[in-house]
Design a protein around this motif. Structure first.
Motif, PDB file in Angstrom:
ATOM      1  N   PHE A  87     -15.307  31.770 -28.540  1.00 43.95           N
ATOM      2  CA  PHE A  87     -14.053  32.463 -28.279  1.00 43.95           C
ATOM      3  C   PHE A  87     -14.213  33.274 -27.000  1.00 43.95           C
ATOM      4  N   ARG A  88     -13.106  33.432 -26.307  1.00 44.37           N
ATOM      5  CA  ARG A  88     -13.126  34.089 -25.003  1.00 44.37           C
ATOM      6  C   ARG A  88     -12.414  35.435 -25.106  1.00 44.37           C
ATOM      7  N   VAL A  89     -13.099  36.484 -24.663  1.00 44.58           N
ATOM      8  CA  VAL A  89     -12.528  37.821 -24.591  1.00 44.58           C
ATOM      9  C   VAL A  89     -12.399  38.160 -23.109  1.00 44.58           C
ATOM     10  N   THR A  90     -11.181  38.472 -22.672  1.00 41.76           N
ATOM     11  CA  THR A  90     -10.930  38.827 -21.281  1.00 41.76           C
ATOM     12  C   THR A  90     -10.397  40.248 -21.232  1.00 41.76           C
ATOM     13  N   ILE A  91     -11.086  41.077 -20.466  1.00 44.04           N
ATOM     14  CA  ILE A  91     -10.722  42.482 -20.309  1.00 44.04           C
ATOM     15  C   ILE A  91     -10.341  42.686 -18.842  1.00 44.04           C
ATOM     16  N   TYR A  92      -9.142  43.192 -18.597  1.00 44.42           N
ATOM     17  CA  TYR A  92      -8.694  43.464 -17.231  1.00 44.42           C
ATOM     18  C   TYR A  92      -8.907  44.946 -16.924  1.00 44.42           C
ATOM     19  N   ILE A  93      -9.667  45.206 -15.869  1.00 40.27           N
ATOM     20  CA  ILE A  93     -10.049  46.565 -15.507  1.00 40.27           C
ATOM     21  C   ILE A  93      -9.441  46.914 -14.145  1.00 40.27           C
ATOM     22  N   PRO A  94      -8.906  48.125 -14.004  1.00 32.11           N
ATOM     23  CA  PRO A  94      -8.413  48.525 -12.682  1.00 32.11           C
ATOM     24  C   PRO A  94      -9.538  48.504 -11.645  1.00 32.11           C
ATOM     25  N   GLU A  95      -9.236  47.963 -10.479  1.00 31.04           N
ATOM     26  CA  GLU A  95     -10.232  47.863  -9.410  1.00 31.04           C
ATOM     27  C   GLU A  95     -10.829  49.228  -9.074  1.00 31.04           C
ATOM     28  N   LYS A  96     -10.017  50.273  -9.129  1.00 31.54           N
ATOM     29  CA  LYS A  96     -10.497  51.612  -8.781  1.00 31.54           C
ATOM     30  C   LYS A  96     -11.564  52.125  -9.753  1.00 31.54           C
ATOM     31  N   SER A  97     -11.711  51.481 -10.911  1.00 29.30           N
ATOM     32  CA  SER A  97     -12.697  51.909 -11.908  1.00 29.30           C
ATOM     33  C   SER A  97     -13.977  51.090 -11.886  1.00 29.30           C
ATOM     34  N   ARG A  98     -14.082  50.150 -10.968  1.00 24.01           N
ATOM     35  CA  ARG A  98     -15.249  49.262 -10.934  1.00 24.01           C
ATOM     36  C   ARG A  98     -16.560  50.045 -10.860  1.00 24.01           C
ATOM     37  N   GLY A  99     -16.614  51.058 -10.032  1.00 24.57           N
ATOM     38  CA  GLY A  99     -17.844  51.828  -9.862  1.00 24.57           C
ATOM     39  C   GLY A  99     -18.297  52.525 -11.126  1.00 24.57           C
ATOM     40  N   GLU A 100     -17.360  52.906 -11.980  1.00 21.39           N
ATOM     41  CA  GLU A 100     -17.705  53.591 -13.220  1.00 21.39           C
ATOM     42  C   GLU A 100     -18.487  52.695 -14.181  1.00 21.39           C
ATOM     43  N   PHE A 101     -18.340  51.385 -14.041  1.00 23.72           N
ATOM     44  CA  PHE A 101     -19.029  50.454 -14.927  1.00 23.72           C
ATOM     45  C   PHE A 101     -20.541  50.559 -14.830  1.00 23.72           C
ATOM     46  N   TYR A 102     -21.001  50.796 -13.643  1.00 27.20           N
ATOM     47  CA  TYR A 102     -22.442  50.794 -13.435  1.00 27.20           C
ATOM     48  C   TYR A 102     -23.123  51.978 -14.095  1.00 27.20           C
ATOM     49  N   ARG A 103     -22.335  52.952 -14.549  1.00 29.75           N
ATOM     50  CA  ARG A 103     -22.903  54.075 -15.293  1.00 29.75           C
ATOM     51  C   ARG A 103     -22.914  53.817 -16.795  1.00 29.75           C
ATOM     52  N   LEU A 104     -22.276  52.741 -17.230  1.00 25.87           N
ATOM     53  CA  LEU A 104     -22.267  52.402 -18.656  1.00 25.87           C
ATOM     54  C   LEU A 104     -23.604  51.772 -19.055  1.00 25.87           C
ATOM     55  N   PRO A 105     -24.000  51.956 -20.316  1.00 25.58           N
ATOM     56  CA  PRO A 105     -25.258  51.350 -20.782  1.00 25.58           C
ATOM     57  C   PRO A 105     -25.077  49.860 -21.072  1.00 25.58           C
ATOM     58  N   LEU A 106     -25.120  49.041 -20.011  1.00 27.38           N
ATOM     59  CA  LEU A 106     -24.883  47.609 -20.136  1.00 27.38           C
ATOM     60  C   LEU A 106     -26.116  46.821 -19.717  1.00 27.38           C
ATOM     61  N   LYS A 107     -26.258  45.634 -20.299  1.00 24.84           N
ATOM     62  CA  LYS A 107     -27.332  44.734 -19.899  1.00 24.84           C
ATOM     63  C   LYS A 107     -27.084  44.244 -18.478  1.00 24.84           C
ATOM     64  N   ASP A 108     -28.167  43.846 -17.813  1.00 20.98           N
ATOM     65  CA  ASP A 108     -28.055  43.350 -16.437  1.00 20.98           C
ATOM     66  C   ASP A 108     -27.106  42.159 -16.334  1.00 20.98           C
ATOM     67  N   GLU A 109     -27.119  41.306 -17.359  1.00 20.65           N
ATOM     68  CA  GLU A 109     -26.237  40.129 -17.374  1.00 20.65           C
ATOM     69  C   GLU A 109     -24.767  40.550 -17.301  1.00 20.65           C
ATOM     70  N   VAL A 110     -24.405  41.608 -18.019  1.00 18.67           N
ATOM     71  CA  VAL A 110     -23.030  42.092 -18.014  1.00 18.67           C
ATOM     72  C   VAL A 110     -22.706  42.757 -16.681  1.00 18.67           C
ATOM     73  N   LYS A 111     -23.643  43.514 -16.137  1.00 21.26           N
ATOM     74  CA  LYS A 111     -23.422  44.131 -14.828  1.00 21.26           C
ATOM     75  C   LYS A 111     -23.202  43.062 -13.761  1.00 21.26           C
ATOM     76  N   GLN A 112     -23.859  41.918 -13.920  1.00 20.30           N
ATOM     77  CA  GLN A 112     -23.662  40.822 -12.970  1.00 20.30           C
ATOM     78  C   GLN A 112     -22.262  40.247 -13.094  1.00 20.30           C
ATOM     79  N   ILE A 113     -21.731  40.176 -14.307  1.00 21.49           N
ATOM     80  CA  ILE A 113     -20.355  39.710 -14.509  1.00 21.49           C
ATOM     81  C   ILE A 113     -19.394  40.645 -13.782  1.00 21.49           C
ATOM     82  N   VAL A 114     -19.652  41.938 -13.869  1.00 18.68           N
ATOM     83  CA  VAL A 114     -18.813  42.913 -13.173  1.00 18.68           C
ATOM     84  C   VAL A 114     -18.926  42.714 -11.665  1.00 18.68           C
ATOM     85  N   THR A 115     -20.140  42.537 -11.170  1.00 15.93           N
ATOM     86  CA  THR A 115     -20.365  42.347  -9.739  1.00 15.93           C
ATOM     87  C   THR A 115     -19.682  41.086  -9.228  1.00 15.93           C
ATOM     88  N   ASP A 116     -19.731  40.004 -10.014  1.00 12.76           N
ATOM     89  CA  ASP A 116     -19.166  38.718  -9.593  1.00 12.76           C
ATOM     90  C   ASP A 116     -17.647  38.636  -9.732  1.00 12.76           C
TER      91      ASP A 116
END
Length: 153
Positions: A87-116
């Motif tokens: 199943f596919r979960v798609t979350i739409y995030i405001p572009e202005k909040s992209r930087g805040e993601f890197y402060r979340l406790p996420l695995k590197d794989e997820v941070k790469q999804i954010v980067t890409d």
């Protein structure tokens, strides 16, 4: 995580029941059931609707709350679709909040999804985070992002 496959729930007359979803997801169904059960703990309701433009049933994850003046508020936190074996979960995030993601406790794989992830168009200032879930391995990260999105009221 699987990335290709055939989308299910494409017929408007076949409702997305537990049985229909389980048949499509196969071995991924236990992860889906766990995901659905966890939604309540995050104050999210899942509403299914058939969308004629995409010719498929999609689940909309809704967060509802009462505003400071007593009005009822609602925000779409994610979209869910059913595919062959995941199943596919798609979350739409405001572009202005992209930087805040890197402060979340996420695995590197997820941070790469954010980067890409790339912003959608010039007028929509959102970027999509797409998770193709076939096991419960990524559910903790998905819920961290759902909670983050939910906090953007």
């Amino acid at each position: 995580m699987k990335s290709t496959g055939r989308q299910f729930l494409g017929q408007p007359d076949i409702q997305p029941t537990e049985e229909v979803i389980a048949e499509a997801l196969k071995e991924a169904n236990p992860a889906y059931v766990k995901f659905i059960m966890e939604l309540e703990n995050h104050d999210i309701q899942l509403e299914w609707r058939y969308y004629t433009d995409g010719k498929a049933w999609l689940g909309k994850g809704l967060h509802r709350w009462t505003g400071p003046r007593g009005g009822n508020k609602e925000a779409t936190v994610f979209w869910l679709s059913i595919w062959d074996g995941f199943f596919r979960v798609t979350i739409y995030i405001p572009e202005k909040s992209r930087g805040e993601f890197y402060r979340l406790p996420l695995k590197d794989e997820v941070k790469q999804i954010v980067t890409d992830s790339r912003q959608m168009g010039n007028t929509l200032k959102y970027f999509p985070l797409v998770f193709n879930v076939d096991s419960d391995q990524m559910l903790e990260e998905v819920f961290n992002l759902i909670d983050f999105r939910k906090s953007m009221k």
